[in-house]
Write an enzyme that holds these catalytic residues in place. Structure first.
Site, mmCIF file in Angstrom:
data_model
loop_
_atom_site.group_PDB
_atom_site.id
_atom_site.type_symbol
_atom_site.label_atom_id
_atom_site.label_comp_id
_atom_site.label_asym_id
_atom_site.label_seq_id
_atom_site.Cartn_x
_atom_site.Cartn_y
_atom_site.Cartn_z
ATOM 1 N N SER A 44 -21.656 -47.743 -21.355
ATOM 2 C CA SER A 44 -21.597 -46.923 -20.144
ATOM 3 C C SER A 44 -21.068 -47.654 -18.920
ATOM 4 O O SER A 44 -20.690 -47.020 -17.931
ATOM 5 C CB SER A 44 -22.985 -46.355 -19.819
ATOM 6 O OG SER A 44 -23.936 -47.394 -19.658
ATOM 7 N N ASP A 334 -28.515 -44.519 -10.670
ATOM 8 C CA ASP A 334 -29.666 -44.021 -11.417
ATOM 9 C C ASP A 334 -30.551 -45.223 -11.738
ATOM 10 O O ASP A 334 -30.410 -46.279 -11.118
ATOM 11 C CB ASP A 334 -29.240 -43.232 -12.662
ATOM 12 C CG ASP A 334 -28.433 -44.065 -13.671
ATOM 13 O OD1 ASP A 334 -28.473 -45.305 -13.601
ATOM 14 O OD2 ASP A 334 -27.762 -43.461 -14.533
ATOM 15 N N HIS A 337 -27.819 -47.824 -13.798
ATOM 16 C CA HIS A 337 -26.414 -48.060 -13.483
ATOM 17 C C HIS A 337 -26.181 -48.246 -11.982
ATOM 18 O O HIS A 337 -26.672 -47.441 -11.186
ATOM 19 C CB HIS A 337 -25.555 -46.900 -13.983
ATOM 20 C CG HIS A 337 -25.688 -46.646 -15.457
ATOM 21 N ND1 HIS A 337 -26.571 -45.712 -15.970
ATOM 22 C CD2 HIS A 337 -25.078 -47.228 -16.515
ATOM 23 C CE1 HIS A 337 -26.489 -45.720 -17.291
ATOM 24 N NE2 HIS A 337 -25.599 -46.624 -17.653
#
Length: 360
Positions: A44, A334, A337
């Protein structure tokens, strides 16, 4: 009173001072470097939307993700805006955004300059991708083969081979293996020690890099693991009632980073015409986490989205009314991240040196 000219000179001086003091110096490729394209593999940190059409919970193609992206559009990037894939491609003057290879709207001309194969939730341990129902690293290599075939059909074999040979390859994986698989999967936690599991990950990373080399990659940058234990989610899950940094996660990340460094050194000796380098973000990101005000931030122990304590992926959604209205003071978007601004600092501060290492 100051004259208009004097006021203008003072304003100009202040602007110059701001430019000098900023930690975000542009990434400049070495003079001898010919970078035709950029290619991203992994998780990610780099995924720009390959998970959007997968049957998985590891997605971010919905608000508030992408809230500060171009047009406020959620695209599958795990941040409020751009991520390292885009920032690097833009800084090198290759393209403004790095498209996901599995984007159904991808055009043939988008193949030029490189694409993205990363899949959020993936890891060097095959079990990690399997548990998350995302694209494993082995499949990402197969997608790269498909990319090369499409590129050859579009611009011809000779030009396509040149694009591949002169591309810059960036890989990010390992965090999900430790944060999700090792500590939360009984088959790994009880069957493997920290030492043996990090050894497994280092061998898997080495095999991936060697396969990437076999497919034509010659300049490869590998992201180190971040200080996982200091991310908001790990503070919440493993940091005790005071939500301190979970040092067992950090120590495991450091151990794997050391083994990856050693493996890269070995591979550079085995492939003298190629260069592989570690993109070491552990120290820089830890400094941002521990000294946020030094970098212009205020909050580093929770994310902007929701309560910031645990929300990520499907839990970070538009119906969570606790999401902050101004992300500029946050290190994390978040619970896992970083924000676009933090990514910019990391890319600008670390990748310039890595490019020198890769093209020396």
């Amino acid at each position: 009173m100051l004259t208009i000219l004097a006021q203008s000179l003072i304003l100009l001086s202040l602007l110059l001072m701001m430019q000098i003091c900023t930690p975000q110096a542009a990434v400049v490729a070495p003079e001898n470097a010919t970078i035709s394209a950029v290619f991203m593999f992994g998780d990610s940190v780099l995924d720009t939307g390959n998970n959007n059409n997968l049957f998985t919970l590891v997605k971010s193609n919905f608000l508030p993700y992408g809230r500060d992206f171009m047009g406020g559009k959620p695209t599958g990037r795990f941040s409020n805006g751009k991520i390292p894939s885009d920032i690097l491609a833009q800084q090198l003057g290759i393209k403004e955004l790095l498209p996901a290879f599995l984007d159904p709207n991808l055009r043939l001309q988008d193949l030029i300059g490189g694409v993205n194969f990363a899949s959020a939730g993936a890891g060097f341990d095959p079990l990690t991708s399997e548990l998350a129902s995302v694209i494993p690293m082995s499949r990402q290599l197969q997608l790269f083969d498909e990319y090369k075939m499409k590129l050859k059909s579009f611009i011809g074999e000779e030009r396509a081979d040149s694009v591949v040979a002169n591309g810059l390859y960036v890989v990010s994986a390992g965090s999900n293996d430790i944060a999700n698989t090792y500590f939360h999967t009984l088959t790994r936690l009880f069957d493997s020690s920290v030492s043996s599991y990090t050894e497994l990950l280092a061998r898997s990373a080495s095999s991936f890099l060697q396969e990437l080399h076999t497919k034509g990659a010659r300049r490869i940058g590998l992201f180190s693991l971040a200080p996982l234990g200091c991310t908001p989610s790990m503070r919440t899950l493993a940091g005790g009632i005071e939500r301190r940094c979970a040092e067992d996660y950090n120590q495991m990340a450091q151990l794997l980073n050391a083994k990856l460094t050693s493996e890269l050194h070995r591979l550079n000796g085995a492939f003298p015409r190629a260069r592989m380098a570690l993109i070491d973000i552990y120290g820089p990101l830890l400094d941002i986490m521990k000294n946020p005000r030094k970098y212009g931030f205020k909050i580093s122990d929770r994310g902007c989205c929701g309560s910031g304590l645990i929300e990520a992926a499907f839990m970070c959604n538009r119906w969570n009314l606790l999401t902050c209205s101004n992300v500029s003071g946050y290190v994390f978007w978040d619970s896992f991240h970083p924000t676009e601004n933090v990514y910019k600092i990391l890319v600008h501060g670390v990748l310039g040196k890595v490019l020198v290492d890769l093209y020396s």
